[in-house]
Design an enzyme around this catalytic site. Structure first.
Site, PDB file in Angstrom:
ATOM      1  N   CYS A   1      -1.896   8.714   3.523  1.00 30.32           N
ATOM      2  CA  CYS A   1      -1.959   8.660   2.082  1.00 30.32           C
ATOM      3  C   CYS A   1      -3.245   8.716   1.522  1.00 30.32           C
ATOM      4  O   CYS A   1      -3.478   9.060   0.324  1.00 30.32           O
ATOM      5  CB  CYS A   1      -1.614   6.834   1.972  1.00 30.32           C
TER       6      CYS A   1
ATOM      7  N   GLU B   1       0.883  -0.912   0.022  1.00 29.19           N
ATOM      8  CA  GLU B   1       0.007   0.044   0.036  1.00 29.19           C
ATOM      9  C   GLU B   1       0.964   1.191  -0.135  1.00 29.19           C
ATOM     10  O   GLU B   1       1.793   1.259   0.933  1.00 29.19           O
ATOM     11  CB  GLU B   1      -1.088   0.202   1.306  1.00 29.19           C
TER      12      GLU B   1
END
Length: 522
Positions: free
Chosen positions: A328, A294
């Site tokens: 993020c 990720e």
């Protein structure tokens, strides 16, 4: 404690209401306790052995750089190898433990964490620079991961009952999910508890053993989690805690022939490097290593002229500046249609200027960025932004004995600029104007990333088209683009945002297992 029976529906851990005086005082007491423990020394955990090294990682409070949170022993390659051999040996027994028993360790850890929720949150306030709400949400998510993945492993272990294979005459056929082996877990610093817990617990409840290399800026909170699982009775060697240098320990373990998988959350650059190194076959390696990554994001919010403009502006500011934009999923871009551009920009300016910057332990809405490297990087991007757009708010360092930066907004920014294309990972928002909602979506899609996004509109036809055409792993309508909940919003992105591994989703544990079909003739 919640009932953890597997036939009960999963319920997300509630967030703490700090407007209530008793909750506020409980957090203040937890912070005071954390402050009384500053400067302690923390050891490596390799099997049952606690190892102290001369080399250390020094964890510093980003909100008050005079305070050392802790001194954490630092692994080298020889200790990483020792941890690998320990994990390999432990795997031979751990993989045979029934799924329900493995899950019970997670349930026990969740109960312990819930009982000490404020202590874990307080440590993140001091070590990571989160305010009360951000730290509390991090801890709640960690508890959710423990319980959700525990239930999921039990469900997968009963897959033949719940999803039986097609029956044929004369055979008994079964499908089981078995563990992979030894994995390397490399979590990020921005969710130093939740993501660390999620990545680690998913791997171990699936029957794997792991080498946990926490982020060097937040190793103490990771150590607190490992100690909690030890208290819950997890056998030694299932999780081996080995903080260390990415270049030395991280690369060594990524290329190790006995590493079966690497689970990573962090930047695009590091993720791509891990993927490249893992793709090379080392002598003695008998599998293709699995990489679960990720990575970064350049997330955006699109607002059309039919939207609730107050709600859109509030969502943009919350998504851009929650935890100083160090997510993020944070909104670092906004695209607003021409006819309401000035209105929305005005609302964003008012909300941004209202964000006071200060010590996380005093619960300011905006705190520090994580360290000096991040501080310098964000300030450099702000200077770049001054030549790429018009500065609306912020634009400089903020006062305080830490890494404080004013929440910063640039407007009238062209989509091909660095400000619009590169991940900054700090409190910087770039706003662009679009002639209409379709152009706004085109601008939103013009990125190498694809993690989160939001579309604000009250037109059902436009919403339907946006849901189809906005290219990201997590798309929200008429709400902020941060704040995914375990089991509610399985989280992971497209393109350079990673491998689209959906953390907190019903297929996540499959990434840590391999399916074995067995057939027996009657």
């Amino acid at each position: 404690m919640r009932n953890v029976a597997t036939n009960n529906p999963f319920v997300n851990e509630p967030f703490t209401d700090y407007s209530l005086e008793e909750n506020k005082k409980a957090m203040e007491a937890a912070i005071a306790k954390t402050k009384s423990e500053l400067g302690r020394h923390y050891q490596l955990h390799i099997g049952a052995e606690k190892v102290t090294t001369e080399a250390q990682i020094i964890s510093v409070n980003p909100g008050n750089t005079n305070e050392i949170v802790g001194y954490v022993s630092k692994a080298d390659r020889s200790l990483a190898e020792k941890a690998m051999q320990t994990a390999l040996e432990t795997f031979e027994t751990w993989k045979k433990m029934p799924a329900r028993e493995r899950a019970d360790y997670l349930f026990k850890a969740a109960a312990l964490m819930r009982a000490r929720k404020h202590e874990f949150s307080a440590l993140m306030i001091v070590e990571a620079g989160k305010n009360y709400a951000e730290a509390d949400a991090d801890t709640a998510e960690a508890i959710d991961f423990l319980e959700f993945y525990g239930r999921e492993m039990i469900r997968l272990s009963r897959i033949n009952e719940t999803q039986p294979l097609v029956s044929i005459t004369g055979e008994d056929n079964h499908l089981t999910y078995i563990p992979l082996g030894v994995g390397v877990i490399i979590p990020p610093w921005n969710f130093p508890l939740a993501i660390c817990v999620g990545m680690t617990s998913a791997a171990v409840v699936s029957g794997n053993t792991v080498l946990l290399k926490p982020a060097s800026t937040t190793p103490v909170i990771a150590h607190k989690f490992v100690s909690l699982l030890e208290e819950a009775g997890l056998p030694p060697g299932v999780i081996n805690f080995i903080p260390g240098s990415g270049a030395e320990v991280g690369d060594y373990l990524t290329t190790h022939p006995k590493t079966r998988f690497i689970s990573f959350t962090g930047s695009k650059e590091v993720g791509l490097r891990i993927n490249k190194l893992a793709a090379e076959t080392a002598p003695g390696q008998i599998w293709i290593k699995r990489v679960i990554a990720e990575m970064g994001g350049k997330d955006g919010i699109v607002v059309d002229e039919t939207a609730n403009l107050d709600a859109a502006a509030a969502a943009i500011v919350a998504s851009a500046f929650g935890f100083q934009g160090q997510k993020c999923s944070a909104c670092s871009r906004a695209y607003i249609v021409e006819s309401v551009y000035d209105q929305v920009v005005g609302k964003i300016e008012v909300l941004t200027r209202a964000l006071a910057v200060g010590l996380p332990e005093q619960n300011y809405p905006a705190g520090p960025v994580i360290d000096k490297a991040s501080y310098d990087k964000v300030l450099e991007y702000i200077e770049i932004g001054k030549s790429e757009g018009k500065l609306l708010a912020g634009g400089a360092a903020a006062e305080g004995n830490g890494y404080y930066i004013q929440p910063t907004v640039f407007i009238d920014v062209d989509n091909k600029t660095r400000l619009m294309q590169e991940e900054i990972f700090g409190p910087v928002l770039a706003i662009g104007r679009a002639k209409d909602w379709r152009e706004a979506i085109e601008l939103y899609n013009d990125t190498e990333f694809g993690l989160t996004g939001s579309f604000f509109s009250t037109d059902d036809d436009r919403i339907a088209e946006a849901l189809e055409t906005m290219h990201c792993g997590n798309l929200y309508v008429n709400r902020k683009c941060t704040g995914a909940l375990v089991g509610v919003h399985p989280f992971g992105g497209f393109n350079m945002s990673g491998t689209d591994s959906k953390a907190g989703g019903y297929d996540y544990l499959l990434l840590f297992t391999q399916a074995k079909a067995a057939s027996r003739k009657k």
